[in-house]
Scaffold this motif. Structure first.
Motif, PDB file in Angstrom:
ATOM      1  N   TYR A 196       0.841  -1.196   0.000  1.00 18.81           N
ATOM      2  CA  TYR A 196       0.000   0.000   0.000  1.00 18.81           C
ATOM      3  C   TYR A 196       0.882   1.254   0.000  1.00 18.81           C
ATOM      4  N   PHE A 197       0.359   2.302  -0.581  1.00 20.44           N
ATOM      5  CA  PHE A 197       0.998   3.617  -0.649  1.00 20.44           C
ATOM      6  C   PHE A 197      -0.135   4.650  -0.570  1.00 20.44           C
ATOM      7  N   ASN A 198       0.031   5.827  -0.276  1.00 21.76           N
ATOM      8  CA  ASN A 198       1.104   6.522   0.389  1.00 21.76           C
ATOM      9  C   ASN A 198       1.080   6.152   1.862  1.00 21.76           C
ATOM     10  N   HIS A 199       2.226   5.775   2.350  1.00 23.78           N
ATOM     11  CA  HIS A 199       2.351   5.101   3.627  1.00 23.78           C
ATOM     12  C   HIS A 199       1.667   5.835   4.774  1.00 23.78           C
ATOM     13  N   ARG A 200       1.943   7.135   4.915  1.00 21.30           N
ATOM     14  CA  ARG A 200       1.350   7.932   5.999  1.00 21.30           C
ATOM     15  C   ARG A 200       1.537   9.407   5.693  1.00 21.30           C
ATOM     16  N   PHE A 201       0.901  10.247   6.510  1.00 21.42           N
ATOM     17  CA  PHE A 201       1.132  11.682   6.428  1.00 21.42           C
ATOM     18  C   PHE A 201       2.578  11.997   6.820  1.00 21.42           C
ATOM     19  N   LEU A 202       3.156  12.993   6.192  1.00 23.64           N
ATOM     20  CA  LEU A 202       4.453  13.522   6.607  1.00 23.64           C
ATOM     21  C   LEU A 202       4.219  14.714   7.530  1.00 23.64           C
ATOM     22  N   ASN A 203       5.217  15.050   8.344  1.00 18.98           N
ATOM     23  CA  ASN A 203       5.090  16.291   9.111  1.00 18.98           C
ATOM     24  C   ASN A 203       6.237  17.225   8.755  1.00 18.98           C
ATOM     25  N   LYS A 204       5.984  18.501   8.913  1.00 15.70           N
ATOM     26  CA  LYS A 204       6.899  19.521   8.402  1.00 15.70           C
ATOM     27  C   LYS A 204       8.287  19.455   9.043  1.00 15.70           C
ATOM     28  N   TRP A 205       8.336  19.128  10.322  1.00 11.71           N
ATOM     29  CA  TRP A 205       9.629  19.152  10.998  1.00 11.71           C
ATOM     30  C   TRP A 205      10.511  17.980  10.574  1.00 11.71           C
ATOM     31  N   ILE A 319       3.847  21.248  -7.607  1.00 14.07           N
ATOM     32  CA  ILE A 319       4.389  20.294  -8.572  1.00 14.07           C
ATOM     33  C   ILE A 319       3.930  18.909  -8.144  1.00 14.07           C
ATOM     34  N   LEU A 320       3.100  18.274  -8.945  1.00 17.29           N
ATOM     35  CA  LEU A 320       2.575  16.951  -8.609  1.00 17.29           C
ATOM     36  C   LEU A 320       3.465  15.893  -9.249  1.00 17.29           C
ATOM     37  N   CYS A 321       4.024  15.019  -8.413  1.00 23.71           N
ATOM     38  CA  CYS A 321       4.973  14.012  -8.879  1.00 23.71           C
ATOM     39  C   CYS A 321       4.456  12.606  -8.587  1.00 23.71           C
ATOM     40  N   HIS A 322       4.787  11.660  -9.475  1.00 29.72           N
ATOM     41  CA  HIS A 322       4.343  10.279  -9.318  1.00 29.72           C
ATOM     42  C   HIS A 322       5.493   9.311  -9.564  1.00 29.72           C
ATOM     43  N   LYS A 323       5.486   8.241  -8.784  1.00 25.89           N
ATOM     44  CA  LYS A 323       6.488   7.192  -8.918  1.00 25.89           C
ATOM     45  C   LYS A 323       6.125   6.320 -10.114  1.00 25.89           C
ATOM     46  N   ASN A 393       9.889   5.239   5.663  1.00 27.18           N
ATOM     47  CA  ASN A 393       9.531   3.833   5.492  1.00 27.18           C
ATOM     48  C   ASN A 393       8.311   3.723   4.592  1.00 27.18           C
ATOM     49  N   GLY A 394       8.112   2.547   4.010  1.00 30.86           N
ATOM     50  CA  GLY A 394       6.923   2.323   3.200  1.00 30.86           C
ATOM     51  C   GLY A 394       7.042   2.922   1.813  1.00 30.86           C
ATOM     52  N   TYR A 395       5.950   2.792   1.053  1.00 30.97           N
ATOM     53  CA  TYR A 395       5.910   3.244  -0.338  1.00 30.97           C
ATOM     54  C   TYR A 395       5.206   4.596  -0.459  1.00 30.97           C
ATOM     55  N   TYR A 396       5.744   5.443  -1.326  1.00 32.50           N
ATOM     56  CA  TYR A 396       5.073   6.681  -1.711  1.00 32.50           C
ATOM     57  C   TYR A 396       5.003   6.708  -3.232  1.00 32.50           C
ATOM     58  N   GLY A 397       3.807   6.872  -3.768  1.00 30.28           N
ATOM     59  CA  GLY A 397       3.625   6.886  -5.216  1.00 30.28           C
ATOM     60  C   GLY A 397       3.188   8.230  -5.743  1.00 30.28           C
ATOM     61  N   GLU A 398       2.818   9.148  -4.829  1.00 28.25           N
ATOM     62  CA  GLU A 398       2.351  10.477  -5.232  1.00 28.25           C
ATOM     63  C   GLU A 398       2.770  11.470  -4.167  1.00 28.25           C
ATOM     64  N   GLU A 415       6.707  23.236   1.127  1.00 26.10           N
ATOM     65  CA  GLU A 415       6.073  22.118   1.827  1.00 26.10           C
ATOM     66  C   GLU A 415       6.042  20.890   0.919  1.00 26.10           C
ATOM     67  N   ILE A 416       5.952  19.699   1.546  1.00 31.53           N
ATOM     68  CA  ILE A 416       5.759  18.441   0.830  1.00 31.53           C
ATOM     69  C   ILE A 416       4.472  17.812   1.329  1.00 31.53           C
ATOM     70  N   ASN A 417       3.608  17.421   0.402  1.00 33.91           N
ATOM     71  CA  ASN A 417       2.308  16.848   0.760  1.00 33.91           C
ATOM     72  C   ASN A 417       2.230  15.393   0.317  1.00 33.91           C
ATOM     73  N   SER A 418       1.999  14.483   1.265  1.00 36.32           N
ATOM     74  CA  SER A 418       1.856  13.064   0.912  1.00 36.32           C
ATOM     75  C   SER A 418       0.415  12.706   0.569  1.00 36.32           C
ATOM     76  N   LYS A 419      -0.517  13.631   0.823  1.00 30.91           N
ATOM     77  CA  LYS A 419      -1.912  13.446   0.426  1.00 30.91           C
ATOM     78  C   LYS A 419      -2.368  14.716  -0.297  1.00 30.91           C
ATOM     79  N   PRO A 420      -1.763  15.022  -1.441  1.00 30.27           N
ATOM     80  CA  PRO A 420      -2.069  16.285  -2.120  1.00 30.27           C
ATOM     81  C   PRO A 420      -3.532  16.387  -2.520  1.00 30.27           C
ATOM     82  N   SER A 421      -4.066  17.582  -2.337  1.00 32.02           N
ATOM     83  CA  SER A 421      -5.471  17.815  -2.654  1.00 32.02           C
ATOM     84  C   SER A 421      -5.742  17.613  -4.134  1.00 32.02           C
TER      85      SER A 421
END
Length: 453
Positions: A196-205, A319-323, A393-398, A415-421
């Motif tokens: 499964y991806f995106n593994h989890r939310f990222l935090n800014k720090w 910038i929307l990026c995909h694996k 850790n885990g997979y990120y595809g977007e 900023e980096i968003n692991s769940k981009p709107s």
């Protein structure tokens, strides 16, 4: 593995069975097959009797009993075209790609908010490719099947379904990922070998720490400090005439303070308030005003970048990026976001507006220079994606990468968003399926190869 999109028919049989034409079987380099095989739909498998029909046309029929045992509704499979693959002693139907999200439903209606169009596009693209797609929430996951939502006759229909081959995590709330139900779900995926991806939310720090330690990316990272005490705040107030106080777990431009030193005192802007900036004579007085909010969640301090403007309004770039595979990231779309009147964030949830990057950069810098800036935005975004992968850790595809330019034309990461709107994407011409939807599906199907599909 070779896949062929094939019409699926149904037949009655007291036991699980599959009938296949010799013509279709030959497409997989086989002229004969053992009498028994396994039918795999998603991660559910059923032992079936294998019957070869002497027919040069493509033909595949599954007994209703076999579908019942695999937790697949016969109305969903029969009369439809799905991708089929045949190997020694196994027939694959699918693959199945599923999206985990927060679903609000009442009776037979479903509410997906700003994800509605995007989910329809995922379903449409999967149907075009012969993949099965469905939506589900954590409460829909059971011991031997999923009670999910499929797109059928222009409606979302809830039904029982087999476990998927890959899952895209689009949960909206951080606290949901910290719930014991999510931990149990993740363990089930591990046991079933479902990636499964995106593994989890990222935090800014944590992101700041990753990038600060990278000598290639450090020049693009604004000076930042975790707000652990009042002393941290005082050091920033003494060092910077303009800085932000941001929630580490924040999103959508919410709950951000901006502090500016002026001749009259200190101005405090707050994205959580519609009121004009408040004026304070001393930094201590301002800290006391913010303190009740600062105790509710962790915050960080960050210098303000003198970013470029468009029609006198601050502007940045999503910038929307995909694996694409194990190594490569691709830029799928770029959007210029311009803040609304009298605000200092460009997030669309805060009233910002989206524009085509190519058009705005050409207008500001000319065609050639604008093209060079677009190339730099793309290259930096890909490097940032690789850095996230190396450190998490885990997979990120977007990933959604928010960048900006300062008035000296220097690039900065916001900023980096692991769940981009999905509402922040600029989609010209209202295409049927946006590129990001296709990219997410294809990465999910790529990951499904990890469990043999």
């Amino acid at each position: 593995m070779k896949w062929i999109k094939t019409d699926i028919f149904l037949h009655e049989d007291t036991s699980p069975s599959v009938k296949i034409s010799s013509g279709l079987l030959n497409q997989f380099g086989q002229s004969s097959h053992s009498r028994w095989s396994f039918l795999s739909i998603g991660r559910n498998s059923v032992k079936v009797r294998f019957v070869i029909i002497d027919d040069k046309n493509f033909f595949l029929s599954i007994s209703i009993k076999a579908l019942e045992d695999a937790f697949v509704p016969d109305w969903l499979m029969g009369g439809q075209s799905w991708s089929v693959s045949i190997e020694a002693e196994r027939i694959w139907i699918g693959p199945i790609f599923a999206l985990l999200t927060d679903i609000r439903s009442a009776k037979e209606n479903i509410s997906l908010g700003n994800m509605d169009d995007y989910c329809k596009e995922l379903a449409a693209y999967c149907e075009e490719k012969g993949y099965l797609f469905y939506l589900f929430s954590l409460k829909d996951w059971t011991d031997n099947h999923v009670s999910g939502w499929v797109r059928h006759k222009e409606k979302w229909v809830k039904t029982y379904l087999p476990f998927p081959n890959a899952v895209h995590n689009r949960l909206h709330q951080r606290r949901t990922e910290l719930d014991v139900r999510f931990a149990a779900f993740a363990e089930d995926l591990h046991q079933l070998e479902i990636p499964y991806f995106n593994h989890r939310f990222l935090n800014k720090w944590e992101v700041h720490q990753w990038l600060e330690a990278d000598p290639v990316l450090l020049p693009y990272v604004p000076a930042s400090r975790k707000l652990s005490s009042k002393r941290d705040y005082e050091m920033y107030a003494a060092s910077y005439a303009d800085f932000f106080v941001k929630p580490i777990y924040g999103s959508q431009g919410k709950k951000i303070f901006r502090i500016r030193e002026t001749d009259a005192g200190y101005l405090l802007d707050d994205t959580s308030s519609l009121d004009p900036a408040a004026l304070f004579k001393e930094t201590d007085e301002m800290f006391r005003h913010m303190y009740p909010r600062l105790t509710k969640e962790p915050y960080m301090l960050q210098e303000t970048i003198r970013i470029i403007t468009y029609h006198h309004k601050p502007m940045d770039f999503r910038i929307l990026c995909h694996k694409k595979n194990d190594h490569d990231w691709a830029v799928t779309s770029m959007t210029a976001r311009v803040s609304s009147e009298n605000t200092f964030v460009s997030n669309l949830y805060q009233g910002g507006a989206a524009f085509p990057v190519k058009k705005i950069l050409a207008e500001l810098y000319g065609e050639k220079k604008g093209r060079n800036i677009r190339n730099m935005l793309a290259e930096l975004s890909r490097e940032i994606c690789l850095a996230v992968e190396r450190n998490s850790n885990g997979y990120y595809g977007e990933l959604g990468i928010d960048l900006t330019l300062d008035q000296d034309e220097r690039l900065w990461l916001i900023e980096i968003n692991s769940k981009p709107s999905k509402s922040s994407e600029y989609v010209p011409g209202q295409m049927k399926v946006r590129p990001s939807a296709k990219a997410v599906v294809e990465y999910g199907i790529y990951l499904s190869k990890l469990n043999g599909v």
